[in-house]
Design an enzyme around this catalytic site. Structure first.
Site, PDB file in Angstrom:
ATOM      1  N   GLU A 146      17.077 -22.276 -11.786  1.00  0.00           N
ATOM      2  CA  GLU A 146      16.865 -20.859 -11.454  1.00  0.00           C
ATOM      3  C   GLU A 146      18.111 -20.269 -10.778  1.00  0.00           C
ATOM      4  OE1 GLU A 146      15.192 -18.436 -12.132  1.00  0.00           O
ATOM      5  OE2 GLU A 146      15.218 -17.049 -10.447  1.00  0.00           O
ATOM      6  N   ASN A 181       0.369   0.267   5.941  1.00  0.00           N
ATOM      7  CA  ASN A 181       0.893  -0.596   4.886  1.00  0.00           C
ATOM      8  C   ASN A 181       1.553  -1.776   5.575  1.00  0.00           C
ATOM      9  OD1 ASN A 181       2.324  -1.727   2.708  1.00  0.00           O
ATOM     10  ND2 ASN A 181       3.973  -0.229   2.873  1.00  0.00           N
ATOM     11  N   GLY A 182       1.163  -3.000   5.212  1.00  0.00           N
ATOM     12  CA  GLY A 182       1.788  -4.173   5.824  1.00  0.00           C
ATOM     13  C   GLY A 182       0.738  -5.092   6.416  1.00  0.00           C
ATOM     14  N   HIS A 233      25.566 -38.619 -16.461  1.00  0.00           N
ATOM     15  CA  HIS A 233      25.449 -38.814 -17.906  1.00  0.00           C
ATOM     16  C   HIS A 233      26.113 -37.687 -18.694  1.00  0.00           C
ATOM     17  CE1 HIS A 233      22.946 -42.228 -17.104  1.00  0.00           C
ATOM     18  NE2 HIS A 233      22.131 -41.478 -16.356  1.00  0.00           N
ATOM     19  N   GLU A 277      22.892 -14.326 -15.017  1.00  0.00           N
ATOM     20  CA  GLU A 277      22.328 -13.012 -15.342  1.00  0.00           C
ATOM     21  C   GLU A 277      23.122 -11.874 -14.741  1.00  0.00           C
ATOM     22  OE1 GLU A 277      17.566 -12.959 -15.687  1.00  0.00           O
ATOM     23  OE2 GLU A 277      18.264 -13.758 -13.797  1.00  0.00           O
ATOM     24  N   TRP A 292      -3.592  -1.999  -1.328  1.00  0.00           N
ATOM     25  CA  TRP A 292      -3.538  -3.298  -1.989  1.00  0.00           C
ATOM     26  C   TRP A 292      -4.070  -4.272  -0.948  1.00  0.00           C
ATOM     27  CZ3 TRP A 292       0.709  -4.350  -5.972  1.00  0.00           C
ATOM     28  CH2 TRP A 292       0.401  -5.512  -6.694  1.00  0.00           C
ATOM     29  N   CYS A 350       0.851  -1.176   0.000  1.00  0.00           N
ATOM     30  CA  CYS A 350       0.000   0.000   0.000  1.00  0.00           C
ATOM     31  C   CYS A 350       0.889   1.228   0.000  1.00  0.00           C
ATOM     32  CB  CYS A 350      -0.872   0.034   1.256  1.00  0.00           C
ATOM     33  SG  CYS A 350      -1.827  -1.466   1.493  1.00  0.00           S
ATOM     34  N   ARG A 382       1.765   0.878  -6.119  1.00  0.00           N
ATOM     35  CA  ARG A 382       1.806   0.020  -4.927  1.00  0.00           C
ATOM     36  C   ARG A 382       0.464  -0.630  -4.623  1.00  0.00           C
ATOM     37  NH1 ARG A 382       6.440   1.442  -1.979  1.00  0.00           N
ATOM     38  NH2 ARG A 382       5.634   0.346  -0.180  1.00  0.00           N
ATOM     39  N   LYS A 440      14.300  -5.822 -18.630  1.00  0.00           N
ATOM     40  CA  LYS A 440      13.268  -6.304 -17.705  1.00  0.00           C
ATOM     41  C   LYS A 440      12.074  -6.886 -18.451  1.00  0.00           C
ATOM     42  CE  LYS A 440      11.595  -6.804 -13.617  1.00  0.00           C
ATOM     43  NZ  LYS A 440      12.197  -8.006 -13.035  1.00  0.00           N
ATOM     44  N   LYS A 489      20.151 -17.101 -12.231  1.00  0.00           N
ATOM     45  CA  LYS A 489      20.421 -15.879 -11.455  1.00  0.00           C
ATOM     46  C   LYS A 489      21.905 -15.538 -11.530  1.00  0.00           C
ATOM     47  CE  LYS A 489      17.331 -14.142 -10.801  1.00  0.00           C
ATOM     48  NZ  LYS A 489      16.355 -14.896 -11.503  1.00  0.00           N
TER      49      LYS A 489
HETATM   50  C1  G6P Z   1      13.526 -11.157 -19.103  1.00  0.00           C
HETATM   51  C2  G6P Z   1      13.944 -10.867 -17.678  1.00  0.00           C
HETATM   52  C3  G6P Z   1      13.809 -12.120 -16.825  1.00  0.00           C
HETATM   53  C4  G6P Z   1      12.389 -12.651 -16.924  1.00  0.00           C
HETATM   54  C5  G6P Z   1      12.003 -12.906 -18.381  1.00  0.00           C
HETATM   55  C6  G6P Z   1      10.537 -13.218 -18.512  1.00  0.00           C
HETATM   56  O1  G6P Z   1      14.429 -12.009 -19.689  1.00  0.00           O
HETATM   57  O2  G6P Z   1      15.269 -10.415 -17.647  1.00  0.00           O
HETATM   58  O3  G6P Z   1      14.083 -11.807 -15.472  1.00  0.00           O
HETATM   59  O4  G6P Z   1      12.298 -13.838 -16.187  1.00  0.00           O
HETATM   60  O5  G6P Z   1      12.231 -11.722 -19.150  1.00  0.00           O
HETATM   61  O6  G6P Z   1       9.814 -12.074 -18.183  1.00  0.00           O
HETATM   62  P1  G6P Z   1       8.330 -12.089 -17.723  1.00  0.00           P
HETATM   63  O7  G6P Z   1       8.000 -10.627 -17.512  1.00  0.00           O
HETATM   64  O8  G6P Z   1       7.520 -12.654 -18.850  1.00  0.00           O
HETATM   65  O9  G6P Z   1       8.243 -12.903 -16.501  1.00  0.00           O
END
Ligand code: G6P
Length: 607
Positions: A479, A98-99, A502, A486, A74, A2, A27, A602, A483
């Site tokens: 994942e 908020n919270g 394998h 990236e 929210w 919020c 928010r 992003k 990370k």
């Molecule tokens: C980009 C971002 C990733 C994200 C992917 C999918 O590659 O750098 O962090 O996981 O897009 O994005 P989305 O908005 O569809 O989850």
């Protein structure tokens, strides 16, 4: 999340409070409200839905007064109705929050027993009553707030307004952000610098446990021990285009640390803890007719989908196909009637995923979307819209959106299982209970931040890193590797632990760190056997497990990272934390641009 704004002003505040809310609208926008003091009385306007509804209210019935608080909500506790909209008033006190007040239930019971009447279903209203009760017993606002704050458990940023003390607002924070702003003959409170940017650039970030008495010509900040403290006043430099990092060094770090709160907020929409039931937003088709689920996503969202495949098959016994979006459309997938196509995306705008969604619709699939931006294209095109309430995610490497996706997907799997008659009421109650444990377990995982930062030096010099896991921890290994790639630019691979022999085992030497994700549980022993195969070849192992797992298998590892012992269902949410933190600290050690890593974006709106 919020948004909160407060002004102790020299002139009318309503319009400026409203402008502050507009800047915080990212928010939350379930409902909004403003309260001021006029001639010794509270005056309040609230409206359900977007801010434009509040604007209409304010046009019909303008609000006067030179001191006020405002809120954009929210919804967490209680539906987004006008009655649940903030500010809440209890006698001489109005409040915006908020919270989540985790212990609101016993506090509410205590207040009810004391004869106090509640007008909303929110957790926030109990705080207004607690402070009101103190004031009615003769305490000053400052003493009342100081008495009540230690009784609150959970995360909060709160602003209090007092009918009989129109020269002050009191703000308090614990686990949710709050800033104070310094003006010319007036002062402010706000959830972030962005909210206050048009009013002042001079702000101070309150620290955990701080609370502040904001008056026109002074702001006095106290720490959690009620000692007066000073906090550095900084030039915010905020513009409407920016969202602040608060006390964090990077957005990614902030977003990692926000996870317990945003996962809890997300779960609020998908579980009814007191009834022991999972729930979904309204939709108009019969889930029990779903005979196949096709999951499509990109990047981190794809790995959330991989985890969900285990859950859908285990709980609902429904077959699941999963594809990265860029492959899906071009492999001519067989999409038969009765299929639910599930798209997962933080942004809701990823071009490949959006195109795949449209293809699935043309093929007659029912479209479900798990998405963090509720106004996005994917959200608009969904039959079943499943929002994650992670709030805006600024760091390019997705963190909090991912764990919120997992929370939604676990609840969806349970809903599907119930609809298919494959889950008893008792099993559903257990799932709800375990999901409810996730935020606190994630908090405990975050408590290992310092150890993980220490271990980063073991990984930072490496050229290659392997991540191993089994079952749902296999996608978590993927994942973790993503990370690291990236943000630290180190080559990393995630592998199913049993598949190591394998091929990838040929890579092992004493220069390759191997991160093993092995919560104790049904797959622990098998994973540990694969880990021993690595150790026998000189691999440097970092084992992430709980105390039991570390006691059994921690010897001989170059490092261990202890997680709380959790039910396998929530292990992926909890184990996300150490892999995110490890990647983060390695990137910091390497000096890369954590929030804007090279070559990435992003929201990827090209195919
Ligand atoms: C980009 C971002 C990733 C994200 C992917 C999918 O590659 O750098 O962090 O996981 O897009 O994005 P989305 O908005 O569809 O989850």
């Amino acid at each position: 999340m919020c948004g909160i704004v407060g002004i102790v002003g020299r002139e009318a505040v309503a319009q400026r409070l409203f402008d502050g809310l507009k800047r915080l609208e990212y928010r939350g926008y379930d409902s909004a409200g403003i309260c001021t003091v006029q001639n010794g009385e509270f005056e309040r306007r609230r409206a359900e839905g977007k801010l434009e509804n509040l604007a209409r209210e304010l046009t019909v019935e303008p609000l006067y007064g030179d001191v006020g608080i405002a809120h954009t909500r929210w919804a967490t506790h209680g539906a987004p109705t006008v009655d649940n909209a903030h500010p809440h008033i209890a006698g001489p006190v109005a409040l915006v929050h908020n919270g989540i007040i985790e212990n609101f239930k016993p506090l509410r019971d205590e207040l009810l027993a004391d004869g106090r009447k509640f007008l909303s279903e929110t957790d926030s209203e109990v705080v207004a009553h607690l402070v009101a009760r103190e004031i009615e017993r003769g305490a000053s606002p400052t003493d009342a707030v100081a008495t009540v704050l230690p009784r609150l458990h959970g995360a909060f940023a709160i602003a209090f307004l007092f009918k009989d003390y129109p020269d002050q607002i009191i703000g308090a924070r614990m686990g949710a952000p709050l800033t104070v702003g310094y003006g010319q003959g007036e002062n402010y409170l706000g959830s972030d610098a962005l909210a206050l940017a048009p009013l002042t650039q001079k702000i101070a970030y309150l620290e955990e446990g701080d609370w502040a008495v904001v008056e026109r010509d002074r702001i006095q900040i106290y720490d959690r021990a009620n000692q007066p403290v000073t906090r550095v006043i900084v030039e915010s430099g905020a513009s409407s285009a920016r969202i602040e990092k608060g006390n964090y060094r990077h957005y990614m770090q902030k977003e990692i640390f926000e996870q317990p709160i945003v996962v809890a907020q997300t779960l609020q929409s998908y579980v009814r803890p007191f009834e022991g039931k999972v729930a979904l937003p309204d939709f108009d088709f019969d889930l029990s007719t779903v005979n196949r689920v096709t999951i499509v996503a990109c990047g981190t969202s794809f790995y959330a989908g991989m985890v969900a495949k285990y859950w859908f098959e285990q709980f609902a016994r429904v077959p699941v196909d999963i594809d990265v979006a860029s492959e899906f459309r071009y492999r001519q997938p067989v999409l038969e009637p009765g299929g639910l196509a599930l798209f997962i995306s933080q942004s809701g705008e990823t071009a490949d995923t959006l195109a795949a969604l449209r293809h699935a619709r043309e093929e007659g699939q029912v479209i479900a979307v798990v998405v963090n931006v509720p106004t996005s294209s994917m959200a608009r095109e969904a039959d079943l819209l499943l929002p994650t309430h992670a709030g805006p995610e600024i760091g390019v490497a997705s963190t909090k959106a991912f764990t919120c996706q997992l929370a939604v997907l676990a609840a969806l799997a349970a809903n599907l299982a119930r609809a298919k008659g494959r889950m008893s009421e008792e099993e559903e109650r257990e799932i709800v209970a375990h999901l409810q444990e996730a935020p606190e377990a994630m908090n405990l995982a975050l408590g290992h931040d310092d150890d993980i930062a220490q271990h980063a030096h073991l990984v930072a010099p490496a050229r290659d890193v392997l991540y191993l896991g089994r079952g749902p921890d296999y996608p978590m290994a993927l994942e973790g590797a993503l990370k690291l790639k990236e943000i630290s630019y180190i080559h990393a691979e995630g592998y199913a632990a049993g598949e190591m022999k394998h091929g990838p085992i040929a890579l092992i030497d004493d220069l390759v760190p191997v991160i093993v994700l092995a919560p104790s549980g049904p797959l622990f022993e098998k994973t540990v056997s694969n880990m021993q195969e690595v150790r026998a070849r000189g691999g440097k192992i970092i084992l992430i497990s709980d105390a039991k797992g570390l006691a059994e298998a921690g010897d001989g590892c170059v490092a261990t990272i202890e997680m709380p012992e959790v039910h396998p269902l929530i292990a992926p949410l909890v184990y996300a934390v150490p892999v995110q933190l490890l990647a983060y600290h390695v990137a910091v050690a390497k000096g890369t641009d954590v929030d804007q890593p090279r070559n990435l974006a992003k929201s990827v709106t090209v195919e």
